[in-house]
Motif scaffolding. Sequence first.
Motif, PDB file in Angstrom:
ATOM      1  N   SER A 206      42.109  92.025  19.163  1.00 11.38           N
ATOM      2  CA  SER A 206      42.431  90.793  19.738  1.00 11.38           C
ATOM      3  C   SER A 206      43.558  90.336  19.062  1.00 11.38           C
ATOM      4  O   SER A 206      44.440  89.289  19.677  1.00 11.38           O
ATOM      5  CB  SER A 206      41.322  89.652  19.257  1.00 11.38           C
ATOM      6  OG  SER A 206      41.014  89.627  18.237  1.00 11.38           O
ATOM      7  N   THR A 207      43.976  90.483  17.728  1.00  7.96           N
ATOM      8  CA  THR A 207      45.056  90.407  17.275  1.00  7.96           C
ATOM      9  C   THR A 207      45.603  91.457  16.429  1.00  7.96           C
ATOM     10  O   THR A 207      45.100  92.437  16.065  1.00  7.96           O
ATOM     11  CB  THR A 207      44.977  89.159  15.970  1.00  7.96           C
ATOM     12  OG1 THR A 207      44.002  89.665  15.035  1.00  7.96           O
ATOM     13  CG2 THR A 207      44.456  88.112  16.682  1.00  7.96           C
ATOM     14  N   TRP A 221      45.990  88.850  21.767  1.00  8.51           N
ATOM     15  CA  TRP A 221      45.732  89.138  23.454  1.00  8.51           C
ATOM     16  C   TRP A 221      45.231  87.746  24.077  1.00  8.51           C
ATOM     17  O   TRP A 221      44.350  87.120  23.500  1.00  8.51           O
ATOM     18  CB  TRP A 221      44.752  90.123  23.491  1.00  8.51           C
ATOM     19  CG  TRP A 221      44.439  90.630  25.101  1.00  8.51           C
ATOM     20  CD1 TRP A 221      43.143  90.204  25.246  1.00  8.51           C
ATOM     21  CD2 TRP A 221      45.141  90.861  25.764  1.00  8.51           C
ATOM     22  NE1 TRP A 221      43.117  90.685  26.773  1.00  8.51           N
ATOM     23  CE2 TRP A 221      44.243  90.932  27.020  1.00  8.51           C
ATOM     24  CE3 TRP A 221      46.323  91.365  25.884  1.00  8.51           C
ATOM     25  CZ2 TRP A 221      44.842  91.525  28.200  1.00  8.51           C
ATOM     26  CZ3 TRP A 221      47.157  91.890  27.323  1.00  8.51           C
ATOM     27  CH2 TRP A 221      46.268  91.987  28.390  1.00  8.51           C
ATOM     28  N   SER A 222      46.065  87.439  25.090  1.00  8.88           N
ATOM     29  CA  SER A 222      45.409  86.208  25.978  1.00  8.88           C
ATOM     30  C   SER A 222      44.971  86.987  27.085  1.00  8.88           C
ATOM     31  O   SER A 222      45.628  87.681  28.133  1.00  8.88           O
ATOM     32  CB  SER A 222      46.810  85.546  26.264  1.00  8.88           C
ATOM     33  OG  SER A 222      46.224  84.706  27.279  1.00  8.88           O
ATOM     34  N   VAL A 230      53.072  86.069  21.351  1.00 13.35           N
ATOM     35  CA  VAL A 230      53.884  86.426  20.162  1.00 13.35           C
ATOM     36  C   VAL A 230      54.039  85.243  19.178  1.00 13.35           C
ATOM     37  O   VAL A 230      54.174  84.218  19.405  1.00 13.35           O
ATOM     38  CB  VAL A 230      55.340  86.813  20.597  1.00 13.35           C
ATOM     39  CG1 VAL A 230      56.253  87.280  19.290  1.00 13.35           C
ATOM     40  CG2 VAL A 230      55.441  88.021  21.369  1.00 13.35           C
ATOM     41  N   SER A 231      54.024  85.688  17.767  1.00 17.50           N
ATOM     42  CA  SER A 231      53.991  84.880  16.986  1.00 17.50           C
ATOM     43  C   SER A 231      55.013  85.340  15.625  1.00 17.50           C
ATOM     44  O   SER A 231      55.231  86.863  15.818  1.00 17.50           O
ATOM     45  CB  SER A 231      52.888  84.516  15.904  1.00 17.50           C
ATOM     46  OG  SER A 231      51.901  84.045  16.698  1.00 17.50           O
ATOM     47  N   MET A 232      55.852  84.484  15.095  1.00 12.89           N
ATOM     48  CA  MET A 232      56.942  84.911  14.041  1.00 12.89           C
ATOM     49  C   MET A 232      56.761  84.247  12.568  1.00 12.89           C
ATOM     50  O   MET A 232      56.585  82.772  12.737  1.00 12.89           O
ATOM     51  CB  MET A 232      58.194  84.729  14.250  1.00 12.89           C
ATOM     52  CG  MET A 232      58.858  85.717  15.811  1.00 12.89           C
ATOM     53  SD  MET A 232      60.318  85.457  16.031  1.00 12.89           S
ATOM     54  CE  MET A 232      60.516  86.140  17.612  1.00 12.89           C
ATOM     55  N   ASP A 233      56.417  84.850  11.776  1.00 13.11           N
ATOM     56  CA  ASP A 233      56.142  84.091  10.487  1.00 13.11           C
ATOM     57  C   ASP A 233      54.856  83.215  10.463  1.00 13.11           C
ATOM     58  O   ASP A 233      54.813  82.212   9.775  1.00 13.11           O
ATOM     59  CB  ASP A 233      57.368  83.588   9.711  1.00 13.11           C
ATOM     60  CG  ASP A 233      58.562  84.444   9.773  1.00 13.11           C
ATOM     61  OD1 ASP A 233      58.156  85.684   9.393  1.00 13.11           O
ATOM     62  OD2 ASP A 233      59.632  84.197   9.945  1.00 13.11           O
ATOM     63  N   GLY A 234      53.858  83.587  11.449  1.00 13.84           N
ATOM     64  CA  GLY A 234      52.945  82.738  11.383  1.00 13.84           C
ATOM     65  C   GLY A 234      52.961  81.780  12.486  1.00 13.84           C
ATOM     66  O   GLY A 234      51.894  80.835  12.630  1.00 13.84           O
ATOM     67  N   LEU A 284      49.754  98.693  22.166  1.00 14.48           N
ATOM     68  CA  LEU A 284      48.805  97.636  22.544  1.00 14.48           C
ATOM     69  C   LEU A 284      49.195  97.271  23.799  1.00 14.48           C
ATOM     70  O   LEU A 284      50.113  96.925  24.431  1.00 14.48           O
ATOM     71  CB  LEU A 284      49.132  96.364  21.729  1.00 14.48           C
ATOM     72  CG  LEU A 284      48.928  96.470  20.298  1.00 14.48           C
ATOM     73  CD1 LEU A 284      49.543  95.077  19.620  1.00 14.48           C
ATOM     74  CD2 LEU A 284      47.922  96.933  19.763  1.00 14.48           C
ATOM     75  N   ARG A 285      47.960  97.280  24.836  1.00 13.88           N
ATOM     76  CA  ARG A 285      47.984  96.998  26.093  1.00 13.88           C
ATOM     77  C   ARG A 285      46.461  96.513  26.610  1.00 13.88           C
ATOM     78  O   ARG A 285      45.560  97.163  26.172  1.00 13.88           O
ATOM     79  CB  ARG A 285      48.498  97.973  26.999  1.00 13.88           C
ATOM     80  CG  ARG A 285      47.933  99.356  27.048  1.00 13.88           C
ATOM     81  CD  ARG A 285      48.441 100.089  28.250  1.00 13.88           C
ATOM     82  NE  ARG A 285      47.761  99.482  29.629  1.00 13.88           N
ATOM     83  CZ  ARG A 285      48.133  99.900  30.962  1.00 13.88           C
ATOM     84  NH1 ARG A 285      48.990 100.903  30.997  1.00 13.88           N
ATOM     85  NH2 ARG A 285      47.627  99.193  31.705  1.00 13.88           N
ATOM     86  N   ASP A 286      46.470  95.511  27.313  1.00 17.33           N
ATOM     87  CA  ASP A 286      45.143  95.210  28.136  1.00 17.33           C
ATOM     88  C   ASP A 286      44.022  95.173  27.008  1.00 17.33           C
ATOM     89  O   ASP A 286      43.064  95.092  27.236  1.00 17.33           O
ATOM     90  CB  ASP A 286      44.758  96.237  29.135  1.00 17.33           C
ATOM     91  CG  ASP A 286      45.770  96.672  29.935  1.00 17.33           C
ATOM     92  OD1 ASP A 286      45.915  95.673  30.835  1.00 17.33           O
ATOM     93  OD2 ASP A 286      46.200  97.784  30.117  1.00 17.33           O
TER      94      ASP A 286
END
Length: 327
Positions: A206-207, A221-222, A230-234, A284-286
Amino acid sequence: MAHVHRTGGGWAPPGSGPGVRRRTARVLAALLIAAPVAACTIQKGPFPGGTSSPGGGPSVLAVKIDNVRAARPPTGLEAADVVYAEQVEAGLSRLLAVYASRIPADIGPVRSARESDLELLRQFDRVSLAYSGVQTKLRPLLAAAPLTRVSPGQAPDAFHRSDTRPSPHNLYVRPARIPGPAPVRTAAAETGFRFGPAPSGGRAESTYSVRFPAARFGFTWSKERQAWQVSMDGAASRTSAGGRLAASTVVVQYVKVGPSRFGDRSGNNTPYTETVGTGEAVVLRDGRAYDARWNRATPQDGTEYTTGDGRTLPFAKGQVWVVLAKR
């Protein structure tokens, strides 16, 4: 060292380049907005936005994008076919976005090129690189590289500065103002990427996060979006239009990252990321993670990704992020 943690319109490059280079049709690029893939097939991604070249490969626009906190949110990044994340000075990161299928009106903030970009971009038959500048000692290598340089010095009318954020995080490029003929949007090319149904195996995730010495990328994952947010630096990564950045496929590619001959004005060495060779990767996919191998035999070759038994590992259609993590 990078650490991984998991919890369960109108642009075409000027000129035609320095002739035909071998096997460059097998590019890594962005072939993600491809025609739908039939159920039991693996499709070589077409480049609907590319233009044909003497070698039959695509033309693409690559833009070096700033992604430190002061440079966020980015503009036009959501339209990229492929986004590469690489380590730079002081353990920070930069993005190299590759465009072919869709060319946004404005892209940025634009920052300086690095030596690693030159090797990474040799996968493309014809490529224009938009960047803000380059350190003096690197200029001869950049001038000799088989790409079209697009900087404020070469194409001043294509760049502008925003008054909404401080320099140097406020330089943007307008692709429509880059000199050159209009693109022909009917070309196709083979690529190191393959697109098709998800393979069997893998593990539910999931992450997933990747740490550089002074930067961090996270992917969540959504199920609703069928994409990795996507996240950057939290912090959640959004575009200047307000949307959340998301990738259909994320590749964490383990590579050699070592010192180069170059450094910045503060005395920090510029890391060199080697993208020719072979090594391990996680795809990472699906909502699943697949252990993989990557292989790129020469600078002119695309990068191929395979499962443990040697079969091609297909990607999901959509934007691809490739995080070049130190092994």
